[in-house]
Design a protein around this motif. Structure first.
Motif, PDB file in Angstrom:
ATOM      1  N   PHE A  89       0.833  -1.199   0.000  1.00 25.36           N
ATOM      2  CA  PHE A  89       0.000   0.000   0.000  1.00 25.36           C
ATOM      3  C   PHE A  89       0.875   1.259   0.000  1.00 25.36           C
ATOM      4  N   ALA A  90       1.834   1.304   0.937  1.00 28.95           N
ATOM      5  CA  ALA A  90       2.716   2.465   1.049  1.00 28.95           C
ATOM      6  C   ALA A  90       3.641   2.581  -0.160  1.00 28.95           C
ATOM      7  N   THR A  91       4.129   1.430  -0.653  1.00 32.76           N
ATOM      8  CA  THR A  91       5.049   1.427  -1.792  1.00 32.76           C
ATOM      9  C   THR A  91       4.388   1.981  -3.044  1.00 32.76           C
ATOM     10  N   VAL A  92       3.120   1.627  -3.259  1.00 31.97           N
ATOM     11  CA  VAL A  92       2.382   2.121  -4.429  1.00 31.97           C
ATOM     12  C   VAL A  92       2.344   3.650  -4.425  1.00 31.97           C
ATOM     13  N   ILE A  93       2.114   4.225  -3.252  1.00 27.04           N
ATOM     14  CA  ILE A  93       2.028   5.687  -3.142  1.00 27.04           C
ATOM     15  C   ILE A  93       3.394   6.326  -3.345  1.00 27.04           C
ATOM     16  N   LYS A  99       1.628  10.736  -8.214  1.00 27.15           N
ATOM     17  CA  LYS A  99       0.529  10.444  -9.132  1.00 27.15           C
ATOM     18  C   LYS A  99      -0.556   9.582  -8.482  1.00 27.15           C
ATOM     19  N   PHE A 100      -0.170   8.857  -7.441  1.00 26.29           N
ATOM     20  CA  PHE A 100      -1.110   7.953  -6.772  1.00 26.29           C
ATOM     21  C   PHE A 100      -1.184   8.363  -5.304  1.00 26.29           C
ATOM     22  N   VAL A 276      -3.310  -2.676  -9.297  1.00 29.95           N
ATOM     23  CA  VAL A 276      -3.268  -2.497  -7.844  1.00 29.95           C
ATOM     24  C   VAL A 276      -4.409  -3.247  -7.178  1.00 29.95           C
ATOM     25  N   VAL A 277      -5.618  -3.089  -7.709  1.00 31.13           N
ATOM     26  CA  VAL A 277      -6.793  -3.776  -7.156  1.00 31.13           C
ATOM     27  C   VAL A 277      -6.618  -5.286  -7.240  1.00 31.13           C
ATOM     28  N   ASN A 420       8.064  -5.524  -5.753  1.00 29.77           N
ATOM     29  CA  ASN A 420       6.680  -5.492  -6.211  1.00 29.77           C
ATOM     30  C   ASN A 420       6.043  -6.869  -6.044  1.00 29.77           C
ATOM     31  N   ILE A 421       4.982  -6.961  -5.250  1.00 31.26           N
ATOM     32  CA  ILE A 421       4.310  -8.235  -5.011  1.00 31.26           C
ATOM     33  C   ILE A 421       3.653  -8.749  -6.282  1.00 31.26           C
TER      34      ILE A 421
END
Length: 469
Positions: A89-93, A99-100, A276-277, A420-421
């Motif tokens: 979650f934190a890594t995506v941001i 942008k996210f 992501v979802v 990245n999972i």
């Protein structure tokens, strides 16, 4: 209470259940300090999330959903924001360079929860669990464990990442001719955070070897106490006790800080939300299944297979609702915790165990100032040790059969090394479909490829072709 929870029928007592619930809480209470630190990027607020808001969301989500599990399913399993997915979650941001936003990430979790509910109601969830081979399921757990470990090492400073020049270019040449590579180094032992992390690692490890209940929590607390006597290079205390008596410190929870329903559906549609979802949904599917079935077996619930399946099915529904519920109050994916097995080992057999644990989480909202004292080094040490626990699943992977071994290895390797999972799961699924199909064409009919695996493989390939990172 005996009639409601069927205590006699399960061969237990109120005292045993309450003690089991307290034990479960002690073994997983570390999430109260770890989750806010991770989602707020270790207290820096780099993700845009407020530490206190995440702390309250973590306690409330864990408390309410766990109590629901006890009351409506009579199941001795506790739930809270899961490790691994909170890091993702934190890594995506952080990796999106603005942008996210965290609002988009919460929206993605909420949507994944809705999908999760639909998958549970339509029984597709069970179909997915049949489609993916066991070795790949265990590899996902191992990969996430290594992913968590790297995050802990990196944020503690124990692991440093440097970009170094590989070859020299004569003066006057363009800089685009330079060649660089990323190199990993061990952190400086003169760094106070590195030293405190190492101390925390040894403390938690020793307590776990001694089989102390709540070893991770007690290790975090002891590391925090030691941090009181350590100072940063500028002379400031690593753990500043003065904040407890500050005029700005309040022991009464300020629920107005909650990021309640702080969603951004409009923005999320233009931010590459699909991958992501899917990652949130896919990882949660397997993580929850393994935890619920494993704890149900240990609690003896699966002795009556028909009744056991019904209860596990109901537990899956509560878990699914908890995913969206957690996002609603402002935290990452809520999931069943494998630490619940500690309470089961203490004799917990009914929902009274879960209700006790849930009440403890709700009471914890009054302890936010104490939790805020926990330094990032103590949290990092806990992350690394949790990685050790998740690594134990590697023994369940059949590496002797390369049709399973190679995809499992890809999952384990690509998750931490690409940070990245989703990449790990993607390479694992696609490679399994290719290798198993090749083996079948070669006359080895024992390898089966479920039609749903083909669907997933095609979707993954399309994702990498048409969806930009």
């Amino acid at each position: 209470m005996d009639r409601f929870f069927k205590l006699k029928e399960h061969g237990t007592t109120v005292r045993t259940e309450v003690m089991a619930g307290l034990t479960t809480f002690m073994t997983m209470a570390y999430i109260l300090a770890v989750n806010p630190n991770i989602l707020s990027a270790f207290g820096s607020g780099a993700t845009g999330m407020d530490w206190t808001a995440v702390f309250l969301a973590t306690a409330i989500a864990a408390g309410v959903v766990t109590i629901c599990m006890g009351l409506f399913v009579n199941f001795p399993v506790a739930l809270a924001p899961g490790m691994g997915l909170n890091a993702y979650f934190a890594t995506v941001i952080l990796a999106s360079n603005g942008k996210f936003t965290y609002q988009m990430a919460l929206t993605a979790v909420f949507i994944s929860g809705i999908i999760f509910i639909l998958l549970t109601v339509t029984k597709v969830r069970q179909m997915l669990l049949v489609a993916v081979p066991d070795s790949l399921k265990h590899a996902i757990t191992v990969g996430i464990g290594l992913f968590i470990t790297i995050i802990g090492l990196k944020n503690s400073g124990l692991l440093t990442v440097a970009v170094e020049l590989v070859n020299d270019v004569p003066k006057g040449k363009y800089t685009d001719l330079l060649s660089f590579e990323t190199v990993f180094h061990i952190g400086s032992m003169h760094n106070v955070n590195v030293l405190l992390t190492i101390i925390g690692l040894f403390l938690i490890s020793i307590l776990m070897v001694l089989r102390v209940r709540g070893a991770i929590l007690f290790g975090i607390l002891l590391t925090t106490v030691i941090g009181i006597f350590m100072h940063n290079p500028d002379g400031s205390a690593v753990v500043n006790l003065a904040t407890l008596t500050s005029n700005q410190t309040t022991w009464v929870p300020d629920l107005t800080k909650l990021a309640f329903a702080d969603f951004d559906f409009a923005g999320v549609m233009n931010a590459g939300i699909i991958s992501v979802v899917l990652t949130f949904t896919f990882v949660e599917l397997f993580d929850t299944f393994g935890t619920l079935v494993g704890t149900a077996n240990r609690a003896g619930i699966m002795k009556n297979e028909t009744e056991g399946r019904k209860r596990v099915g109901k537990a899956m529904m509560v878990d699914a609702i908890g995913v969206s519920g957690g996002a609603l109050v402002g935290t990452s994916t809520v999931t069943a915790f494998v630490e619940s097995s500690a309470g089961i080992a203490e004799g917990g057999r009914t929902g009274l165990t879960a209700v006790t644990t849930g009440i403890c989480f709700l009471l914890a909202i009054f302890l936010a100032p104490l939790a805020a004292l926990v330094p990032g080094a103590a949290t990092a040490a806990a992350l690394i040790v949790v990685g050790v626990l998740m690594m134990q699943s590697v023994k369940e992977i059949d590496f002797s059969d390369l049709v399973y071994g190679i995809p499992a290895f890809f999952i384990v390797a690509f998750m931490p090394f690409t940070y990245n999972i989703a990449n790990g799961i993607s390479f694992g699924i696609v490679s399994y479909v290719v290798l198993a199909t090749t083996a079948r064409l070669g006359g080895k009919g024992q390898y089966k490829v479920h039609w749903l695996m083909w669907v997933l493989a095609v979707l993954i390939v399309l994702r990498y072709i048409f969806i930009t990172e």
